[in-house]
Structure formats: structure tokens, C-alpha cells
Design an enzyme around this catalytic site. Structure first.
Site, PDB file in Angstrom:
ATOM      1  N   LYS A  68       0.831  -1.205   0.000  1.00 31.91           N
ATOM      2  CA  LYS A  68       0.000   0.000   0.000  1.00 31.91           C
ATOM      3  C   LYS A  68       0.869   1.259   0.000  1.00 31.91           C
ATOM      4  O   LYS A  68       0.634   2.186  -0.785  1.00 31.91           O
ATOM      5  CB  LYS A  68      -0.934   0.019   1.214  1.00 31.91           C
TER       6      LYS A  68
ATOM      7  N   ASP B 152      -6.664   0.939   1.005  1.00 29.65           N
ATOM      8  CA  ASP B 152      -6.677   0.972   2.466  1.00 29.65           C
ATOM      9  C   ASP B 152      -8.062   0.539   2.937  1.00 29.65           C
ATOM     10  O   ASP B 152      -8.877   0.045   2.148  1.00 29.65           O
ATOM     11  CB  ASP B 152      -6.309   2.369   2.985  1.00 29.65           C
TER      12      ASP B 152
END
Length: 212
Positions: A120, A138
Site C-alpha cells: 500500500k 486501504d
């Protein structure tokens, strides 16, 4: 959800916010990397409050190394997991200086090899700093993608790959910023603000909330 619906959703996101970006505050790619690293399991607001205190004077790899692990930890103690994050920040600075001349690499594999940098974080840096068409999934994006029907998936990676496949090409560059902001302020976890939502008529969520 069909292609036409997705296209209209992102067209509306773009019309409402033509130039979305991260809410993390930074001036250099290195500072962005550190801010994203610190933001794991923390809010952007809490990270900004901390980095404002040390980025101006120490926001470079040599600057943070000069502070040392304890010095960095002292600045970020209001952020969750601060001891581990301080350790990762210092190790990351050492690697950047030793292997990349102090520059942040424009490469996923290299980024993910840095301590505390996962997929991420790498995606955020690649997208925001280097202009790659990556999507950093997320909790907000995972929720919005599943709840709306834009890109349902059982895992974060499932959702990321689905979004990369179904988001129309003109919108892929900014897609994750729009989705994060939508999840952060409108499609919130406990009670989505459906009456305030600009895509409510396109969303496939079955339990839309009503005006109160």
C-alpha cells in the site's frame, strides 16, 4: 456493476474534485515516503501534526539519521506503534543513503524492500510522487469498493486488482484518492451519509441510510 455506472461514478468524482491528492503534508518525495510509512494504523491528521514539528529542519535522510531512533521516536510518540516506526524510519534512511544516493527509488520492488514499506505504501508513493497508475487500497477503499459494488473483493489485493481492471482509463490515475476521500467523509464505516452522497443513485448498497 456495469461499465456505464462505473464511468458515471468516476466522472462525478472528477467533476466534484478535479485534482485530488493525499491529505498528508510533504514537500519532497522522501517526506511523502516517511509520512505514508508513519500513517499505517494512524490518521493523516495525527501524522501531519507530528511531521510539522520535524520535517522543516530534519526532513531529509541525513537529517533524520542525525536525530537517531530515539529522537525520531520522541517526535512521533503521539502516533501508534511509534517505536517500531522510528526504527523503520532510521533503517530506511540508512538504506536510501547507502544504496540509492539518498533518493527514493521509482520502483515497486525497491520500495517494498524498505523497512516498514508494504504494498500500500509503495503504491501511494508510486502514484503520488511518480505518476504511476497504481491504486493503494486501504480500509476506506476496501469498504467503498465492496459496499458500492464498484469492485467487490474478499481481500485488499483482490480489490486492488479488480479496480485496476474496471476503473475506466481516464480516471485510473486519481481513482484511489477519490475513493479514499469518499470513504473518509461520506461512505463512512458505521453509518454512510447516503443523503449527502453524489453517487447514491448509482451505488448498489442495499441498506442506504435516510435523511435524519
Amino acid at each position: 456493476m456495469n461499465r456505464a455506472k462505473r464511468s458515471e461514478i468516476f466522472a462525478r468524482f472528477q467533476a466534484a474534485n478535479p485534482s485530488p491528492t493525499t491529505e498528508l503534508e510533504y514537500e519532497t518525495t522522501f517526506q511523502l515516503l516517511i509520512a505514508v510509512l508513519l500513517s499505517a494504523q494512524a490518521t493523516d491528521r495525527s501524522v501531519n501534526l507530528a511531521t510539522r514539528k520535524f520535517f522543516p529542519q530534519h526532513g531529509t535522510p541525513p537529517g533524520l539519521l542525525a536525530l537517531g531512533e530515539d529522537g525520531v521516536a520522541d517526535y512521533i510518540k503521539t502516533i501508534g506503534l511509534y517505536k517500531t516506526k522510528a526504527r523503520n524510519v532510521i533503517k530506511t534512511c540508512q538504506i536510501l543513503l547507502e544504496q540509492y544516493d539518498g533518493e527514493v527509488p521509482d520502483d515497486r520492488e525497491a520500495l517494498e524492500s524498505l523497512p516498514g514499506v508494504g504494498r500500500k505504501t509503495a503504491n501511494v508513493v508510486l502514484n503520488t510522487a511518480f505518476g504511476h497508475a497504481t491504486i493503494a487500497v486501504d480500509t476506506h477503499i476496501f469498504r467503498v469498493s465492496n459496499r458500492t459494488g464498484i469492485a467487490p473483493g474478499k481481500t485488499v489485493l483482490d480489490v486492488e486488482r479488480k479496480l485496476e481492471k474496471v476503473v475506466p482509463a481516464p480516471y485510473i490515475q486519481d481513482a484511489h484518492h477519490w475513493l479514499i476521500l469518499h470513504g473518509r467523509y461520506i461512505c463512512v464505516a458505521r453509518k454512510p451519509k447516503c443523503p449527502q452522497c453524489g453517487i447514491a443513485d448509482l451505488c448498489e448498497y442495499r441498506h442506504k441510510t435516510l435523511p435524519t
